[in-house]
Design an enzyme around this catalytic site. Structure first.
Site, mmCIF file in Angstrom:
data_model
loop_
_atom_site.group_PDB
_atom_site.id
_atom_site.type_symbol
_atom_site.label_atom_id
_atom_site.label_comp_id
_atom_site.label_asym_id
_atom_site.label_seq_id
_atom_site.Cartn_x
_atom_site.Cartn_y
_atom_site.Cartn_z
ATOM 1 N N HIS A 142 27.927 45.935 33.065
ATOM 2 C CA HIS A 142 28.197 47.089 34.159
ATOM 3 C C HIS A 142 28.955 47.938 33.149
ATOM 4 C CE1 HIS A 142 31.798 44.636 34.901
ATOM 5 N NE2 HIS A 142 32.134 45.502 35.354
ATOM 6 N N HIS A 146 31.966 49.585 33.942
ATOM 7 C CA HIS A 146 33.346 49.959 33.887
ATOM 8 C C HIS A 146 34.122 49.992 32.477
ATOM 9 C CE1 HIS A 146 34.025 48.273 38.295
ATOM 10 N NE2 HIS A 146 33.541 49.492 38.097
ATOM 11 N N ASP A 178 36.619 48.708 30.954
ATOM 12 C CA ASP A 178 36.949 47.447 30.435
ATOM 13 C C ASP A 178 35.739 46.709 29.756
ATOM 14 O OD1 ASP A 178 36.602 47.138 32.968
ATOM 15 O OD2 ASP A 178 37.709 45.104 32.775
ATOM 16 N N HIS A 179 34.487 47.203 29.866
ATOM 17 C CA HIS A 179 33.310 46.570 29.443
ATOM 18 C C HIS A 179 32.417 47.237 28.282
ATOM 19 C CE1 HIS A 179 33.965 43.294 32.581
ATOM 20 N NE2 HIS A 179 34.665 44.257 33.037
ATOM 21 N N HIS A 217 29.867 43.791 42.641
ATOM 22 C CA HIS A 217 31.092 44.463 42.174
ATOM 23 C C HIS A 217 30.703 45.826 41.863
ATOM 24 C CE1 HIS A 217 34.432 44.633 39.362
ATOM 25 N NE2 HIS A 217 33.919 45.032 38.299
ATOM 26 N N ASP A 245 31.834 40.734 35.635
ATOM 27 C CA ASP A 245 32.956 40.598 36.699
ATOM 28 C C ASP A 245 32.239 40.194 38.011
ATOM 29 O OD1 ASP A 245 34.827 41.551 34.890
ATOM 30 O OD2 ASP A 245 34.870 43.572 35.649
ATOM 31 N N HIS A 272 36.994 38.104 32.398
ATOM 32 C CA HIS A 272 38.619 38.118 32.484
ATOM 33 C C HIS A 272 39.015 36.727 32.485
ATOM 34 C CE1 HIS A 272 38.825 42.531 33.339
ATOM 35 N NE2 HIS A 272 37.637 42.221 33.806
HETATM 36 FE FE FE Z 1 36.308 44.093 34.195
HETATM 37 ZN ZN ZN Z 2 34.449 45.767 36.510
#
Ligand code: FE
Ligand code: ZN
Length: 257
Positions: free
Chosen positions: A54, A56, A58-59, A113, A137, A175
């Site tokens: 996805h 985001h 942090d990905h 998410h 996530d 995570h």
């Molecule tokens: Fe994340």
């Molecule tokens: Zn995420």
């Protein structure tokens, strides 16, 4: 195909898939670039694919720099993420397949998410081998992602798809949230002996600063409250007999935990 877990940012994991035969690699959700480059240098391998779950940051944070370094790299993501994943070249639809090394991965559409979230599942090739699930996530060890762009009903449907995979599947989530997730789970499912046993093991692992990812899907089915919406104990905790409402209320409690 070998899976190498890399630590990134404060609590993210990046997964590097390594094809020993051809000396090439793919990476799942590169949160940042340095750990990936370091591992690639160590293997002296070329990067041929980025599999994003996805959009985001942090990905996908490492996408742009990896593309600069490896211009031929194929960047995969969900079709619905068009315009949100840097450098995306392949727009995957539910049921599409991706290929890496000698493995074929199935694309599972898991909105909740985010509205475009996908998971990659590589089924085992022999009976003893585990399946590999890269779920971003959506499903966490002991928990699930927050609902930013989806409804509880969507997330229940998404998690149902993941829950239907074989127990002997490794869950590579993005995570290290496991201990906190299980501490929450204990507050609503305290009589679950599998859960009691698991939290004890996870505490020991974290005391030794070991990763708790991957986990086994079979263990998740027994201990993860976000896969257990039809269990009487959880319905009691949520004060509901409706599976989706049970899920929604438990998710709400976790948001406040
Ligand atoms: Fe994340
Ligand atoms: Zn995420």
């Amino acid at each position: 195909m070998q899976v190498i877990r890399l630590e990134a940012l404060s609590d993210n994991y990046i997964f590097l898939l390594y094809d020993e035969q051809n000396n090439v690699a793919a990476v799942v959700d590169p949160a940042e670039v340095e750990p990936v480059l370091k591992q690639l240098a160590q293997l002296n391998a070329d990067l041929v694919a980025i599999f994003n779950t996805h959009h985001h940051h942090d990905h996908v944070g490492g996408n742009q720099k990896l593309i600069q370094k490896f211009p031929q790299v194929n960047v995969y993501g969900g079709a619905e993420d068009k315009g949100r994943i840097p450098g995306q070249r392949v727009f995957l639809q539910p049921g599409d397949r991706v290929q890496f090394a000698n493995r074929v991965g199935e694309v599972i559409f898991v909105p909740g998410h985010t509205r475009a979230h996908i998971a990659y599942y590589f089924p085992p090739q022999t009976t003893n081998e585990p399946g590999e699930l890269f779920c971003g996530d959506t499903l966490f060890a002991g928990g699930c992602g927050r609902l930013f762009e989806g409804t509880p009903a969507q997330m229940v449907e998404s998690l149902s798809k993941l829950r239907s995979l074989p127990d002997h599947t490794r869950v590579w989530c993005a995570h290290e949230y496991t201990l906190k997730n299980l501490q929450f789970a204990l507050t609503i499912d305290g009589n679950n002996t599998d859960l009691q046993k698991r939290i004890h093991e996870v505490k020991t692992q974290r005391d030794r600063q070991e990763a708790t990812v991957p986990s086994w899907l079979g263990v998740e089915k027994l201990t993860n409250p976000f896969l257990r919406w039809e269990q009487p104990a959880l319905q009691l905790a949520a004060n509901s007999s409706d599976p989706i409402q049970t899920f929604a209320r438990i998710r709400g409690m976790k948001d406040m935990f």
